[in-house]
Design a protein around this motif. Structure first.
Motif, PDB file in Angstrom:
ATOM      1  N   UNK A 115      18.385   4.010   2.442  1.00  0.00           N
ATOM      2  CA  UNK A 115      17.097   4.616   2.783  1.00  0.00           C
ATOM      3  C   UNK A 115      16.172   3.586   3.427  1.00  0.00           C
ATOM      4  N   UNK A 116      15.036   4.066   3.956  1.00  0.00           N
ATOM      5  CA  UNK A 116      14.024   3.136   4.464  1.00  0.00           C
ATOM      6  C   UNK A 116      13.347   2.481   3.259  1.00  0.00           C
ATOM      7  N   UNK A 117      12.487   1.498   3.528  1.00  0.00           N
ATOM      8  CA  UNK A 117      11.811   0.806   2.408  1.00  0.00           C
ATOM      9  C   UNK A 117      10.817   1.723   1.701  1.00  0.00           C
ATOM     10  N   UNK A 118      10.566   2.895   2.291  1.00  0.00           N
ATOM     11  CA  UNK A 118       9.659   3.846   1.611  1.00  0.00           C
ATOM     12  C   UNK A 118      10.317   4.469   0.386  1.00  0.00           C
ATOM     13  N   UNK A 119      11.611   4.285   0.213  1.00  0.00           N
ATOM     14  CA  UNK A 119      12.266   4.706  -1.031  1.00  0.00           C
ATOM     15  C   UNK A 119      11.987   3.621  -2.064  1.00  0.00           C
ATOM     16  N   UNK A 120      10.727   3.596  -2.506  1.00  0.00           N
ATOM     17  CA  UNK A 120      10.265   2.485  -3.348  1.00  0.00           C
ATOM     18  C   UNK A 120       9.936   2.994  -4.746  1.00  0.00           C
ATOM     19  N   UNK A 121      10.248   2.195  -5.740  1.00  0.00           N
ATOM     20  CA  UNK A 121      10.036   2.594  -7.129  1.00  0.00           C
ATOM     21  C   UNK A 121       9.139   1.574  -7.827  1.00  0.00           C
ATOM     22  N   UNK A 144       8.886   4.762 -16.854  1.00  0.00           N
ATOM     23  CA  UNK A 144       7.939   4.616 -15.739  1.00  0.00           C
ATOM     24  C   UNK A 144       8.575   3.846 -14.575  1.00  0.00           C
ATOM     25  N   UNK A 145       9.382   2.849 -14.919  1.00  0.00           N
ATOM     26  CA  UNK A 145      10.002   1.988 -13.906  1.00  0.00           C
ATOM     27  C   UNK A 145      10.795   2.785 -12.875  1.00  0.00           C
ATOM     28  N   UNK A 146      11.368   3.916 -13.301  1.00  0.00           N
ATOM     29  CA  UNK A 146      12.253   4.691 -12.415  1.00  0.00           C
ATOM     30  C   UNK A 146      11.498   5.694 -11.541  1.00  0.00           C
ATOM     31  N   UNK A 147      10.169   5.778 -11.695  1.00  0.00           N
ATOM     32  CA  UNK A 147       9.402   6.746 -10.890  1.00  0.00           C
ATOM     33  C   UNK A 147       9.114   6.167  -9.501  1.00  0.00           C
ATOM     34  N   UNK A 148       9.142   7.013  -8.476  1.00  0.00           N
ATOM     35  CA  UNK A 148       8.846   6.512  -7.128  1.00  0.00           C
ATOM     36  C   UNK A 148       7.358   6.220  -6.939  1.00  0.00           C
ATOM     37  N   UNK A 149       7.072   5.294  -6.049  1.00  0.00           N
ATOM     38  CA  UNK A 149       5.684   4.975  -5.699  1.00  0.00           C
ATOM     39  C   UNK A 149       5.283   5.954  -4.595  1.00  0.00           C
ATOM     40  N   UNK A 150       4.219   6.713  -4.809  1.00  0.00           N
ATOM     41  CA  UNK A 150       3.859   7.773  -3.852  1.00  0.00           C
ATOM     42  C   UNK A 150       3.453   7.180  -2.496  1.00  0.00           C
ATOM     43  N   UNK A 151       3.655   8.002  -1.448  1.00  0.00           N
ATOM     44  CA  UNK A 151       3.411   7.548  -0.072  1.00  0.00           C
ATOM     45  C   UNK A 151       1.975   7.060   0.126  1.00  0.00           C
ATOM     46  N   UNK A 152       0.991   7.779  -0.438  1.00  0.00           N
ATOM     47  CA  UNK A 152      -0.426   7.397  -0.258  1.00  0.00           C
ATOM     48  C   UNK A 152      -0.679   5.968  -0.717  1.00  0.00           C
ATOM     49  N   UNK A 153      -0.071   5.618  -1.852  1.00  0.00           N
ATOM     50  CA  UNK A 153      -0.268   4.258  -2.381  1.00  0.00           C
ATOM     51  C   UNK A 153       0.392   3.225  -1.472  1.00  0.00           C
ATOM     52  N   UNK A 154       1.596   3.574  -0.998  1.00  0.00           N
ATOM     53  CA  UNK A 154       2.313   2.627  -0.123  1.00  0.00           C
ATOM     54  C   UNK A 154       1.509   2.364   1.145  1.00  0.00           C
ATOM     55  N   UNK A 155       0.892   3.448   1.689  1.00  0.00           N
ATOM     56  CA  UNK A 155       0.099   3.276   2.916  1.00  0.00           C
ATOM     57  C   UNK A 155      -1.157   2.450   2.639  1.00  0.00           C
ATOM     58  N   UNK A 161      -2.444   5.219 -13.113  1.00  0.00           N
ATOM     59  CA  UNK A 161      -2.349   4.088 -12.173  1.00  0.00           C
ATOM     60  C   UNK A 161      -2.672   4.544 -10.739  1.00  0.00           C
ATOM     61  N   UNK A 162      -2.048   5.632 -10.315  1.00  0.00           N
ATOM     62  CA  UNK A 162      -2.299   6.130  -8.943  1.00  0.00           C
ATOM     63  C   UNK A 162      -3.781   6.409  -8.733  1.00  0.00           C
ATOM     64  N   UNK A 163      -4.363   7.126  -9.672  1.00  0.00           N
ATOM     65  CA  UNK A 163      -5.778   7.505  -9.511  1.00  0.00           C
ATOM     66  C   UNK A 163      -6.678   6.277  -9.515  1.00  0.00           C
ATOM     67  N   UNK A 164      -6.354   5.339 -10.367  1.00  0.00           N
ATOM     68  CA  UNK A 164      -7.181   4.108 -10.423  1.00  0.00           C
ATOM     69  C   UNK A 164      -7.126   3.378  -9.089  1.00  0.00           C
ATOM     70  N   UNK A 165      -5.909   3.210  -8.578  1.00  0.00           N
ATOM     71  CA  UNK A 165      -5.750   2.439  -7.342  1.00  0.00           C
ATOM     72  C   UNK A 165      -6.321   3.193  -6.142  1.00  0.00           C
ATOM     73  N   UNK A 166      -6.142   4.506  -6.121  1.00  0.00           N
ATOM     74  CA  UNK A 166      -6.609   5.260  -4.956  1.00  0.00           C
ATOM     75  C   UNK A 166      -8.125   5.481  -4.973  1.00  0.00           C
ATOM     76  N   UNK A 167      -8.731   5.428  -6.163  1.00  0.00           N
ATOM     77  CA  UNK A 167     -10.193   5.635  -6.198  1.00  0.00           C
ATOM     78  C   UNK A 167     -10.940   4.306  -6.171  1.00  0.00           C
TER      79      UNK A 167
END
Ligand SMILES: N=CN[C@@H](CCC(=O)O)C(=O)O
Ligand SMILES: [Mn+2]
Ligand SMILES: [Mn+2]
Length: 351
Positions: free
Chosen positions: A31-37, A81-92, A344-350
């Motif tokens: 996969x591309x590097x966007x397949x990130x966990x 938690x380790x096995x969950x993907x990192x959402x695209x918004x966070x990666x961007x 974590x997502x909400x904290x980082x995105x807000x």
């Protein structure tokens, strides 16, 4: 508060550093590097945006006559938690800085295999509070992984210590920031007792704040009338607790409930968010110390957590009471991991 001693103290407390073997997951070579966990982002804690810190202690549950086992949860929540993907918004949003987002500060252990009560819980709370306070002082969001809900008093103490150190004015003055506590829980956890337990943390916090002339702002969401005595509801009223029952969560419209929580959030400067996993029905989260027959919906809790995180006021968060000994197919750890990812997502995105 006195500590009951029924035998000689042979327990000890330790802080083990991050075990990076817990951070594993699937490889994606095609996969591309966007397949990130998340397992690929975690690093030993070193002032990252988020600091995970485990509280591997269930002595409070034992003292509270509950089913012990929650001390084994922190590594299992991490692994889920380790096995969950990192959402695209966070990666961007954090392109190029992904390795600076997530630190693992290891686990505080309370070794108390013998069947007696000593001061190891209090010692573990203090050691855990120190780790929490260090993360806050380094501008990170600490997220505690319980362990029993006695983690809550440690989380609060860590937040308090950090505020004491960072406030220009001392925390006992009128200029001190007002702390609000939001707890998702079937239980009020304001029990009166001669020792600290998993059922006493918010009463202990109320006493701590009162001793420092600070107000107690506590909102408990998911409270069951079958899991709390009339004496506890009386105390909640005396302490001015905002109680949102499990039935309210089912029958009241979302807008009404969101408004109640938002007006609580508006009254305070800083929020400590804690999720006792027994707020969910036992069918959704079987692996807890004290399972709930009724419980509140995961979709509701997740939506409310997002709303609370969007305030930007959450400076401390934790997840408590997972008991892997009663889990089924890691179901409970997976729910905990999903909530952890949401926080974590909400904290980082807000930010
Ligand atoms: N943290 C949990 N506290 C609950 C446990 C109740 C039970 O064991 O049934 C409480 O003390 O109310
Ligand atoms: Mn509970
Ligand atoms: Mn609780």
């Amino acid at each position: 508060m006195t500590i009951a001693r029924t035998a000689a103290t042979t327990t000890s407390i330790s802080h083990t550093p991050a075990d990076m073997n817990q951070w594993t997951g699937r490889a994606e070579p095609f996969e591309t590097t966007r397949a990130r966990y998340w397992y690929q982002l975690a690093q030993p804690y070193e002032a990252q945006n988020i600091g995970l810190i485990g509280f591997a202690c269930d002595q409070g549950v034992r003292r509270n006559q509950g089913r012990v086992g929650a001390r084994a949860a922190p590594p299992l929540i991490r692994r889920a938690f380790a096995t969950l993907p990192v959402i695209a918004d966070l990666q961007q949003r954090f392109d190029g800085q992904l390795s600076t987002l997530l630190g693992d500060a290891g686990d505080i252990h309370c070794h108390d295999d013998d069947d007696f009560v000593d001061s190891s819980l209090e010692q573990a709370q203090i050691k855990y509070a120190d780790a929490v306070s260090t993360i806050i002082k380094q501008s990170g969001l600490p997220i505690g992984l319980g362990g029993g809900h006695a983690i809550a008093y440690g989380s609060f103490l860590g937040l308090w210590q950090a505020l004491e150190n960072t406030s220009e004015a001392t925390i006992s003055t009128s200029t001190a920031p007002t702390i609000g506590i939001i707890n998702f829980d079937a239980h009020l956890d304001i029990r009166q007792s001669d020792v600290a337990t998993s059922g006493t943390p918010f009463r202990q916090i109320a006493e701590h704040l009162d001793a420092h002339d600070q107000p107690f702002h506590y909102c408990c969401i998911g409270v069951s009338r079958f899991s709390n005595t009339a004496a506890l509801f009386d105390r909640a009223e005396q302490l001015g607790v905002q109680v949102i029952s499990d039935e309210d969560c089912h029958y009241q419209p979302w807008d009404t409930l969101a408004e109640r929580v938002k007006s609580f959030v508006d009254q305070v400067d800083i929020i400590y968010l804690t999720i006792d996993m027994d707020c969910f029905p036992a069918s959704v989260v079987p692996g807890v110390s004290a399972p709930a027959a009724y419980g509140i919906e995961l979709g509701f809790v997740e939506r409310m957590v997002k709303t609370i995180m969007a305030s930007g006021k959450v400076k401390m968060a934790d997840i408590a009471e997972i008991n892997p000994a009663f889990d089924v197919d890691s179901r409970s750890c997976k729910v905990a991991a999903r909530l952890l990812a949401t926080i974590i997502e909400q904290h980082l995105l807000s930010a």
